[in-house]
Design an enzyme around this catalytic site. Sequence first.
Site, short mmCIF file in Angstrom:
data_model
loop_
_atom_site.label_atom_id
_atom_site.label_comp_id
_atom_site.label_asym_id
_atom_site.label_seq_id
_atom_site.Cartn_x
_atom_site.Cartn_y
_atom_site.Cartn_z
N LEU A 1 -9.60 -9.95 8.15
CA LEU A 1 -9.62 -8.88 7.17
C LEU A 1 -10.51 -9.21 5.97
O LEU A 1 -11.37 -8.42 5.58
CB LEU A 1 -8.19 -8.59 6.69
CG LEU A 1 -8.01 -7.51 5.62
CD1 LEU A 1 -8.48 -6.15 6.13
CD2 LEU A 1 -6.56 -7.44 5.16
N TYR B 1 -6.18 0.62 7.96
CA TYR B 1 -5.59 0.29 6.67
C TYR B 1 -4.08 0.22 6.76
O TYR B 1 -3.42 -0.61 6.11
CB TYR B 1 -6.01 1.34 5.62
CG TYR B 1 -5.35 2.69 5.78
CD1 TYR B 1 -4.20 3.01 5.07
CD2 TYR B 1 -5.86 3.65 6.65
CE1 TYR B 1 -3.57 4.23 5.21
CE2 TYR B 1 -5.25 4.88 6.80
CZ TYR B 1 -4.10 5.17 6.09
OH TYR B 1 -3.49 6.38 6.25
N GLU C 1 -2.78 -14.52 1.77
CA GLU C 1 -1.90 -13.38 2.11
C GLU C 1 -1.31 -12.73 0.86
O GLU C 1 -0.14 -12.34 0.82
CB GLU C 1 -0.82 -13.82 3.10
CG GLU C 1 -1.43 -14.22 4.43
CD GLU C 1 -0.46 -14.12 5.60
OE1 GLU C 1 0.44 -13.26 5.58
OE2 GLU C 1 -0.64 -14.91 6.54
N SER D 1 -0.43 -14.82 -6.12
CA SER D 1 0.82 -14.69 -6.88
C SER D 1 0.78 -13.47 -7.80
O SER D 1 1.79 -12.78 -7.99
CB SER D 1 1.08 -15.96 -7.68
OG SER D 1 1.45 -17.02 -6.82
#
Length: 428
Positions: A169, A278, A409, A412
Amino acid sequence: MPGRNMQEPGKRSHNDGSVKTAPQLCSTTSKATVLSVLRASAGVNSLHTFTDEEELLRDSVRRFANDVIGPRVRDMDENENMDPAVIKALFEQGLMGIETSADHGGSESSFTSAIIAIEELAKVDPSVSVLCDVHNTLVNTVFRTYATEAQKDQYLPQLSDSRLGSFCLSEAASGSDAFALQTRAELKGDHYVLNGSKMWITNSYEASIFLVFATVDASKGYKGITCFIVEKDMGVQIAKKEQKLGIRASSTCTLNFDDVKVPIENVLGGPEAIGKGYKVAIEILNEGRIGIAAQMIGLAQGAFDKSVAYAFQRKQFGKAIGEFQGMGFQFAEVATEIEAAKLLTYNAARRKEEGRSFTKEAAMAKYYSSVVAQKAAGSAIEWAGGVGFTRESGIEKYWRDSKIGAIYEGTSNIQLNTIAKFIQKEYS
């Protein structure tokens, strides 16, 4: 008092005017037993309650990690390379198709089982843990959830048996802003032609099956994004393998796609899924964040176990340094934080399994686990003193590996932003 029928505790009046003693429920001890039975029958358990299958898996993965992965950790880290024997063993142990159905060669276990496996692997080597995590919680889950039946039948058995998957991605211009991607896919007859680059792609050096997100119609914005199933021999090029601070054995590469021809039947989910990539990315990353949380709590526990054990062996001033009150307080604080991070992670996993909303809980688990992992790993170095600072001890590696938890991923700040939006929605 006048006008009120006073009666002794434990007695009640009846219509005939008589007073009978109400039956006592039970003694204090048996009350606790009854409450326990009632809670169990209602399905109310602690967050540390696991099925027999999940407990067996935990024991099995723990032994495997210590016996098979443990002896290879330092060499893999120093060489920045995943030992092919480790990947082969992961497949042989059934750890690369944990939730995949038995019909497709998988173990057909729970999502929490996958989280447990990721946690246990991370106690020994977070690099191996993330390889297993991405393959299971991202790649396999995308196929199980969004692929056509023909695509499932073709790829899930391979992903359970021997072929490693990669989720593509991120790009140079689309990190936290994931939908700003520039990779294009142009339809030409019975195939699409992909052009572009991907960056920071986990598992990409060893993988042979890639889930690639590309835009088929830039005028539609994020609604033009589509996910393609791309095999390495279609022309995927590894442009650069990154040299990283931590998780060095886990490959992170830049991939180039130069006029890569992908059959139209390799559009994930079929023709009706064109422009819906998406949706795949948003939904799957929420699940993936629980996997990263599991990696971080395993890492934190691994660092804690190794350093605290040393602290109770190392003696200064006539006793083990772990016996000093100042050290004990530090152990207690970090142990409490690790436990809190575990509970956040297990809660998010169970909510996902139950089909309940878990986006906020996944963000909380991922954010807090990464914070705790850095603190636990950093403290572990200090508790072990000079020994902890050496590469030979293996303790400093946990700290280097922990830094990525706040980045991939979803950083924070992205997790905090997600949590804040839920708070605003609730209170505004």
